[in-house]
Design a protein around this motif. Structure first.
Motif, mmCIF file in Angstrom:
data_model
loop_
_atom_site.group_PDB
_atom_site.id
_atom_site.type_symbol
_atom_site.label_atom_id
_atom_site.label_comp_id
_atom_site.label_asym_id
_atom_site.label_seq_id
_atom_site.Cartn_x
_atom_site.Cartn_y
_atom_site.Cartn_z
ATOM 1 N N ILE A 65 0.969 -1.210 0.017
ATOM 2 C CA ILE A 65 -0.094 0.038 0.065
ATOM 3 C C ILE A 65 0.921 1.177 -0.024
ATOM 4 N N GLU A 66 1.756 1.260 1.040
ATOM 5 C CA GLU A 66 2.827 2.278 0.957
ATOM 6 C C GLU A 66 3.564 2.599 -0.396
ATOM 7 N N SER A 67 3.900 1.629 -1.144
ATOM 8 C CA SER A 67 4.655 1.884 -2.358
ATOM 9 C C SER A 67 3.388 2.517 -3.514
ATOM 10 N N HIS A 68 2.338 2.381 -3.151
ATOM 11 C CA HIS A 68 1.103 3.234 -4.158
ATOM 12 C C HIS A 68 1.083 4.462 -3.637
ATOM 13 N N ARG A 69 1.491 4.947 -2.422
ATOM 14 C CA ARG A 69 1.299 6.368 -2.237
ATOM 15 C C ARG A 69 2.455 7.114 -2.950
ATOM 16 N N GLU A 70 3.728 6.439 -3.334
ATOM 17 C CA GLU A 70 4.596 7.234 -4.086
ATOM 18 C C GLU A 70 4.107 7.871 -5.305
ATOM 19 N N GLY A 71 4.350 9.064 -5.327
ATOM 20 C CA GLY A 71 3.946 9.703 -6.950
ATOM 21 C C GLY A 71 2.230 10.066 -6.822
ATOM 22 N N ALA A 72 1.832 9.900 -5.689
ATOM 23 C CA ALA A 72 0.241 10.274 -5.757
ATOM 24 C C ALA A 72 0.098 11.911 -5.420
ATOM 25 N N ALA A 120 -17.495 12.756 6.215
ATOM 26 C CA ALA A 120 -17.748 14.167 6.588
ATOM 27 C C ALA A 120 -16.624 14.929 7.147
ATOM 28 N N ALA A 121 -15.520 14.157 7.680
ATOM 29 C CA ALA A 121 -14.521 14.787 8.295
ATOM 30 C C ALA A 121 -13.037 14.292 7.578
ATOM 31 N N VAL A 122 -13.162 14.400 6.443
ATOM 32 C CA VAL A 122 -12.071 13.658 5.591
ATOM 33 C C VAL A 122 -10.629 14.994 5.717
ATOM 34 N N GLU A 123 -9.399 14.159 6.227
ATOM 35 C CA GLU A 123 -8.617 15.108 6.282
ATOM 36 C C GLU A 123 -7.578 15.097 5.261
ATOM 37 N N GLU A 124 -7.409 13.953 4.694
ATOM 38 C CA GLU A 124 -6.467 13.577 3.595
ATOM 39 C C GLU A 124 -7.015 12.857 2.455
ATOM 40 N N VAL A 125 -6.730 13.341 1.182
ATOM 41 C CA VAL A 125 -7.185 12.374 0.094
ATOM 42 C C VAL A 125 -5.840 12.198 -1.041
ATOM 43 N N GLY A 126 -5.798 11.039 -1.394
ATOM 44 C CA GLY A 126 -4.767 10.811 -2.056
ATOM 45 C C GLY A 126 -5.111 9.918 -3.425
ATOM 46 N N TYR A 127 -4.501 10.291 -4.712
ATOM 47 C CA TYR A 127 -4.719 9.572 -5.689
ATOM 48 C C TYR A 127 -3.505 9.349 -6.592
ATOM 49 N N ASN A 128 -3.114 8.181 -6.768
ATOM 50 C CA ASN A 128 -1.955 7.796 -7.700
ATOM 51 C C ASN A 128 -2.588 7.487 -9.079
ATOM 52 N N ARG A 129 -2.578 8.250 -10.157
ATOM 53 C CA ARG A 129 -3.311 8.074 -11.424
ATOM 54 C C ARG A 129 -2.821 6.903 -12.077
ATOM 55 N N ALA A 130 -1.336 6.867 -11.793
ATOM 56 C CA ALA A 130 -0.701 5.823 -12.514
ATOM 57 C C ALA A 130 -0.972 4.224 -12.217
ATOM 58 N N THR A 131 -1.286 4.134 -10.892
ATOM 59 C CA THR A 131 -1.606 2.588 -10.546
ATOM 60 C C THR A 131 -3.213 2.693 -9.978
ATOM 61 N N GLY A 132 -3.934 3.935 -9.889
ATOM 62 C CA GLY A 132 -5.427 3.901 -9.717
ATOM 63 C C GLY A 132 -5.548 3.784 -8.105
ATOM 64 N N VAL A 167 -9.840 4.800 4.360
ATOM 65 C CA VAL A 167 -10.546 4.017 3.131
ATOM 66 C C VAL A 167 -9.439 3.999 2.063
ATOM 67 N N THR A 168 -9.287 2.654 1.602
ATOM 68 C CA THR A 168 -8.349 2.640 0.421
ATOM 69 C C THR A 168 -9.019 1.711 -0.720
ATOM 70 N N ALA A 169 -8.510 2.132 -1.951
ATOM 71 C CA ALA A 169 -9.023 1.162 -3.221
ATOM 72 C C ALA A 169 -8.164 1.538 -4.448
ATOM 73 N N PHE A 170 -8.287 0.640 -5.292
ATOM 74 C CA PHE A 170 -7.859 0.858 -6.565
ATOM 75 C C PHE A 170 -8.945 0.909 -7.533
#
Length: 156
Positions: A7-14, A44-56, A83-86
């Motif tokens: 999971i951490e590897s997918h955060r890189e470049g997001a 309602a209280a989202v603090e962080e949103v991340g999206y790695n477009r390369a991996t989805g 919450v995480t997803a591809f």
């Protein structure tokens, strides 16, 4: 490689966004981009949103876990603090952090998708592959009610 390391590897470049207002907008924009209902993730209280477009790979972090009742279908859903997803068009796969209450137990939801946009149905699946479909409208109406309660939100 452990699941957490993967999971951490997918955060890189997001693309990473922080702050409640920006995160709410980004999560709504992401759902719209994926052609998914706008109230699918009523966090309602989202603090962080991340999206790695390369991996989805997508993640949403909130202050604490929450539960939400989708009144139109009578379902209670629990969202973990993360919450995480591809993701891909009309689909979220390999989700973590989402559970639905079925009778007296909580069941993990790992996939959700709209196979045929014409059918106007969204399907949710468990790790065992058991699935249930509901009208897409059940996940749109909640957003409208939420916007009425919080004064319209959105900022558009």
């Amino acid at each position: 490689m452990s699941k957490q390391a993967m999971i951490e590897s997918h955060r890189e470049g997001a693309e990473v966004h922080r702050g409640a207002d920006l995160c709410k907008k980004q999560s709504m924009d992401l759902l719209a981009e994926l052609h998914l209902p706008k109230a699918l993730l009523p966090l309602a209280a989202v603090e962080e949103v991340g999206y790695n477009r390369a991996t989805g790979f997508v993640w949403l972090r909130q202050n604490k876990s929450t539960t939400h009742v989708f009144k139109a279908i009578g379902k209670t859903v629990s969202y973990a603090s993360e919450v995480t997803a591809f993701v891909e068009d009309r689909r979220m796969k390999r989700m973590t952090g989402v559970k639905s209450r079925e009778l007296l137990i909580w069941v993990s939801i790992t996939d959700m998708y709209i196979d045929d946009p014409e059918s106007k149905r969204i399907t949710f699946k468990t790790p065992a592959g058991i699935g249930r479909s509901f009208p897409v409208s059940a996940f749109e109406a909640d957003a409208d009610k939420e916007e009425e309660r919080d004064g319209g939100g959105g900022g558009k």
